[in-house]
Scaffold this motif. Structure first.
Motif, PDB file in Angstrom:
ATOM      1  N   TYR A   4       1.119  -1.074   0.263  1.00  0.00           N
ATOM      2  CA  TYR A   4       0.309   0.352  -0.170  1.00  0.00           C
ATOM      3  C   TYR A   4       1.024   1.344  -0.186  1.00  0.00           C
ATOM      4  O   TYR A   4       1.643   0.778   0.976  1.00  0.00           O
ATOM      5  CB  TYR A   4      -0.697  -0.051   1.624  1.00  0.00           C
ATOM      6  N   SER A   5       0.330   1.877  -0.733  1.00  0.00           N
ATOM      7  CA  SER A   5       1.577   2.947  -0.543  1.00  0.00           C
ATOM      8  C   SER A   5       0.607   4.622  -0.718  1.00  0.00           C
ATOM      9  O   SER A   5      -0.426   4.429  -1.651  1.00  0.00           O
ATOM     10  CB  SER A   5       2.027   3.004  -2.233  1.00  0.00           C
ATOM     11  N   CYS A   6       1.785   5.440  -0.112  1.00  0.00           N
ATOM     12  CA  CYS A   6       0.654   7.358  -0.696  1.00  0.00           C
ATOM     13  C   CYS A   6       2.006   7.765   0.023  1.00  0.00           C
ATOM     14  O   CYS A   6       3.051   7.424   0.987  1.00  0.00           O
ATOM     15  CB  CYS A   6      -0.286   7.588   0.710  1.00  0.00           C
ATOM     16  N   LYS A   9       5.697   6.780   0.167  1.00  0.00           N
ATOM     17  CA  LYS A   9       5.738   5.248   1.078  1.00  0.00           C
ATOM     18  C   LYS A   9       5.252   4.460   0.754  1.00  0.00           C
ATOM     19  O   LYS A   9       4.559   4.640   0.802  1.00  0.00           O
ATOM     20  CB  LYS A   9       5.736   6.213   2.617  1.00  0.00           C
ATOM     21  N   ASP A  10       5.851   2.618   0.653  1.00  0.00           N
ATOM     22  CA  ASP A  10       4.875   1.904   0.996  1.00  0.00           C
ATOM     23  C   ASP A  10       5.064   1.221   2.261  1.00  0.00           C
ATOM     24  O   ASP A  10       6.067   1.432   3.507  1.00  0.00           O
ATOM     25  CB  ASP A  10       6.232   0.579  -0.118  1.00  0.00           C
ATOM     26  N   SER A  11       3.990   0.167   2.319  1.00  0.00           N
ATOM     27  CA  SER A  11       3.309  -0.621   4.103  1.00  0.00           C
ATOM     28  C   SER A  11       3.097  -1.772   3.290  1.00  0.00           C
ATOM     29  O   SER A  11       2.487  -1.359   2.275  1.00  0.00           O
ATOM     30  CB  SER A  11       3.114   0.431   4.883  1.00  0.00           C
ATOM     31  N   CYS A  18      -1.997   8.101   5.506  1.00  0.00           N
ATOM     32  CA  CYS A  18      -0.900   8.521   5.736  1.00  0.00           C
ATOM     33  C   CYS A  18      -0.704   9.344   6.550  1.00  0.00           C
ATOM     34  O   CYS A  18      -1.175  10.554   6.662  1.00  0.00           O
ATOM     35  CB  CYS A  18      -1.040   8.694   4.494  1.00  0.00           C
ATOM     36  N   ALA A  66       9.636  -2.677  -3.700  1.00  0.00           N
ATOM     37  CA  ALA A  66       9.122  -1.672  -3.085  1.00  0.00           C
ATOM     38  C   ALA A  66      10.143  -0.862  -2.024  1.00  0.00           C
ATOM     39  O   ALA A  66      11.497  -1.479  -1.728  1.00  0.00           O
ATOM     40  CB  ALA A  66       7.745  -2.188  -1.897  1.00  0.00           C
ATOM     41  N   ASN A  67       9.872   0.385  -1.348  1.00  0.00           N
ATOM     42  CA  ASN A  67      10.314   0.813  -0.984  1.00  0.00           C
ATOM     43  C   ASN A  67      10.132   0.052   0.642  1.00  0.00           C
ATOM     44  O   ASN A  67       9.305   1.416   1.516  1.00  0.00           O
ATOM     45  CB  ASN A  67      10.307   2.470  -1.166  1.00  0.00           C
TER      46      ASN A  67
END
Length: 100
Positions: A4-6, A9-11, A18, A66-67
């Motif tokens: 999941y990104s915003c 930033k990825d998680s 966010c 992903a980051n």
């Protein structure tokens, strides 16, 4: 594995908001779960629910696509920098294995 990104930033966890911008809409995408060992510790005396697999490694994996970093469990010995991939999800835990 879902990411999941915003705000760049990825998680791996879907959040309500966010932490950077307060937005509640996240971009969702699939990644292959491959990465490299960033850090690890070997567990010799495990909690009762994992005692049957001890000793095992708790590993922080830096994902390739992903980051983000993810905490995983790996039963084989690892070193920092080893390439690993998602093997399965067991009881909500990510189980990884070393790649060749």
């Amino acid at each position: 594995m879902k990411i999941y990104s915003c705000c760049g930033k990825d998680s791996i966890a879907k959040k309500y908001y966010c932490p950077s911008c307060g937005e509640s809409e996240f971009k969702e995408r699939e990644v292959n779960g491959e990465g490299s060992v960033y850090s690890f510790t070997k567990i010799h005396i495990a909690p009762s629910e994992f005692a049957h697999i001890a000793p095992y490694n708790v590993v922080l994996v830096d994902l390739d696509e992903a980051n983000a970093k993810i905490t995983t469990r790996i039963e084989e010995d690892v070193e920092i920098g080893d390439k690993v991939t998602l093997d399965r999800i067991e009881d909500g835990a990510y189980i990884y294995k070393k790649t060749a």
